[in-house]
Design a protein around this motif. Structure first.
Motif, PDB file in Angstrom:
ATOM      1  N   VAL A 196       9.193 -25.664  40.156  1.00  0.00           N
ATOM      2  CA  VAL A 196      10.166 -25.254  39.146  1.00  0.00           C
ATOM      3  C   VAL A 196      11.519 -24.971  39.799  1.00  0.00           C
ATOM      4  N   LEU A 197      11.500 -24.224  40.908  1.00  0.00           N
ATOM      5  CA  LEU A 197      12.743 -23.826  41.573  1.00  0.00           C
ATOM      6  C   LEU A 197      13.434 -24.988  42.267  1.00  0.00           C
ATOM      7  N   MET A 198      12.640 -25.978  42.696  1.00  0.00           N
ATOM      8  CA  MET A 198      13.208 -27.117  43.428  1.00  0.00           C
ATOM      9  C   MET A 198      13.051 -28.402  42.629  1.00  0.00           C
ATOM     10  N   ARG A 199      13.257 -28.290  41.340  1.00  0.00           N
ATOM     11  CA  ARG A 199      13.093 -29.446  40.462  1.00  0.00           C
ATOM     12  C   ARG A 199      13.983 -30.594  40.934  1.00  0.00           C
ATOM     13  N   GLY A 200      13.401 -31.731  41.078  1.00  0.00           N
ATOM     14  CA  GLY A 200      14.122 -32.883  41.604  1.00  0.00           C
ATOM     15  C   GLY A 200      13.719 -33.207  43.021  1.00  0.00           C
ATOM     16  N   ASP A 201      13.367 -32.161  43.787  1.00  0.00           N
ATOM     17  CA  ASP A 201      12.899 -32.375  45.155  1.00  0.00           C
ATOM     18  C   ASP A 201      11.383 -32.348  45.246  1.00  0.00           C
ATOM     19  N   VAL A 202      10.755 -31.571  44.368  1.00  0.00           N
ATOM     20  CA  VAL A 202       9.290 -31.464  44.338  1.00  0.00           C
ATOM     21  C   VAL A 202       8.818 -31.903  42.960  1.00  0.00           C
ATOM     22  N   SER A 203       8.083 -32.995  42.898  1.00  0.00           N
ATOM     23  CA  SER A 203       7.653 -33.555  41.618  1.00  0.00           C
ATOM     24  C   SER A 203       6.316 -32.963  41.180  1.00  0.00           C
ATOM     25  N   VAL A 204       5.961 -33.235  39.940  1.00  0.00           N
ATOM     26  CA  VAL A 204       4.658 -32.795  39.430  1.00  0.00           C
ATOM     27  C   VAL A 204       3.511 -33.412  40.230  1.00  0.00           C
ATOM     28  N   PRO A 205       3.547 -34.721  40.561  1.00  0.00           N
ATOM     29  CA  PRO A 205       2.490 -35.264  41.418  1.00  0.00           C
ATOM     30  C   PRO A 205       2.404 -34.570  42.779  1.00  0.00           C
ATOM     31  N   ASP A 206       3.556 -34.168  43.340  1.00  0.00           N
ATOM     32  CA  ASP A 206       3.545 -33.440  44.611  1.00  0.00           C
ATOM     33  C   ASP A 206       2.759 -32.139  44.481  1.00  0.00           C
ATOM     34  N   VAL A 207       2.978 -31.423  43.388  1.00  0.00           N
ATOM     35  CA  VAL A 207       2.266 -30.155  43.170  1.00  0.00           C
ATOM     36  C   VAL A 207       0.772 -30.404  43.020  1.00  0.00           C
ATOM     37  N   CYS A 208       0.415 -31.436  42.283  1.00  0.00           N
ATOM     38  CA  CYS A 208      -1.006 -31.761  42.097  1.00  0.00           C
ATOM     39  C   CYS A 208      -1.667 -32.105  43.430  1.00  0.00           C
ATOM     40  N   VAL A 209      -0.968 -32.902  44.253  1.00  0.00           N
ATOM     41  CA  VAL A 209      -1.471 -33.245  45.584  1.00  0.00           C
ATOM     42  C   VAL A 209      -1.625 -31.990  46.437  1.00  0.00           C
ATOM     43  N   SER A 210      -0.666 -31.078  46.318  1.00  0.00           N
ATOM     44  CA  SER A 210      -0.689 -29.856  47.120  1.00  0.00           C
ATOM     45  C   SER A 210      -1.866 -28.959  46.741  1.00  0.00           C
ATOM     46  N   VAL A 211      -2.013 -28.679  45.454  1.00  0.00           N
ATOM     47  CA  VAL A 211      -3.087 -27.794  45.004  1.00  0.00           C
ATOM     48  C   VAL A 211      -4.452 -28.416  45.293  1.00  0.00           C
ATOM     49  N   ALA A 212      -4.565 -29.725  45.053  1.00  0.00           N
ATOM     50  CA  ALA A 212      -5.830 -30.402  45.358  1.00  0.00           C
ATOM     51  C   ALA A 212      -6.145 -30.314  46.847  1.00  0.00           C
ATOM     52  N   GLY A 213      -5.122 -30.502  47.693  1.00  0.00           N
ATOM     53  CA  GLY A 213      -5.334 -30.453  49.139  1.00  0.00           C
ATOM     54  C   GLY A 213      -5.721 -29.076  49.629  1.00  0.00           C
TER      55      GLY A 213
END
Length: 273
Positions: A92-109
């Motif tokens: 949310v804070l870095m919108r544009g630099d961190v995408s929704v797929p990035d977050v999904c990959v992160s939480v899954a990892g």
């Protein structure tokens, strides 16, 4: 091949020392491996242009492993929840630099790497009956850690040699072209024999141990295929080169990520009850 063998022998010697020591030594070793695997995981997805939440993952995985070491499930859950929320807030804070797929990959990892290594620490810490063998007397945690590692290594080794000798039919050509059905069957049979042999040595029920060996082989193979699928998506061959001839930590522990929780829950529900 010589480099691979030498690295393997050194790795087994180090693993034996850490397993037998247990306690803080084992937990620190598990934490180092988990952190290195996390770095390799994030680097793999960064290779495709993503931006996984490296810092959130380090906090989450570190917190889960500390909770496992302290034997506090609440700390594990807090670390998992906190790191997931932090990764989402970062997006949310870095919108544009961190995408929704990035977050999904992160939480899954974080779940994919942190939880299995936490189970590894909890498995080694289990206490209960002692097992007297001609080699040594093992406590419950030590015995079951050896069952898990030897079973997983047996699956990999028997599958490799059976595949080279008899492999003709591809197991999952779109994911891992070198794996064959014949190799999988060889790994399955070899693991059943190895784990049943350990059961005989430890005076555990042979039918239970043979069944455990079969599931270790199946989940170990699936763990390997899951990593292969992720690496193929990321466009890389190996997760790293830290182990000469073997690749990275993630490469070496992809099966353990699936078999460690399996053996932990087997021990909780079939050995301690």
């Amino acid at each position: 091949m010589i480099t691979r063998i030498i690295s393997g022998v050194i790795g087994i010697v180090l693993a034996a020392y850490v397993i037998q020591e247990g306690g803080q030594t084992f937990s620190i070793a598990a934490a180092v491996l988990a952190i290195l695997a996390w770095f390799e995981y994030t680097r793999a997805f960064s290779h495709r242009g993503g931006s996984p939440a490296l810092f959130s993952g380090l906090l989450g995985i570190g917190g889960m492993l500390y909770g496992a070491y302290m034997g506090q499930l609440e700390l594990i859950l807090l670390a998992l929840m906190g790191s997931a929320v932090l990764a989402l807030i970062t997006a949310v804070l870095m919108r544009g630099d961190v995408s929704v797929p990035d977050v999904c990959v992160s939480v899954a990892g974080i779940c994919y790497i942190g939880l299995p290594f936490a189970h590894l620490i909890m498995l080694r810490a289990l206490s209960g009956a002692s097992y007297v063998t001609p080699i040594e007397t093992f406590d419950l945690g030590t015995a079951m850690i050896w069952v898990m590692f030897i079973g997983t290594w047996s699956s990999d080794s028997f599958a490799y040699f059976a595949g080279r000798a008899f492999g003709a039919h591809k197991l999952a050509p779109a994911i891992s072209p070198n794996k064959t059905i014949e190799g999988f069957v060889g790994g399955l049979l070899g693991t059943v024999a190895a784990v049943a042999g350990l059961g005989y040595l430890l005076q555990m029920p042979l039918t239970h141990m043979a069944g455990l060996g079969a599931v270790i082989a199946i989940l170990g193979t699936l763990g390997d295929l899951v990593e292969s699928l992720m690496k193929r998506y990321a466009g890389i061959k190996d997760s790293g080169a830290i182990i000469p001839g073997h690749g990275g930590i993630w490469d070496r522990f992809d099966s353990v990520l699936f078999t460690a929780p399996l053996v932990y829950y087997y021990t909780i529900y079939f050995v301690l009850h």
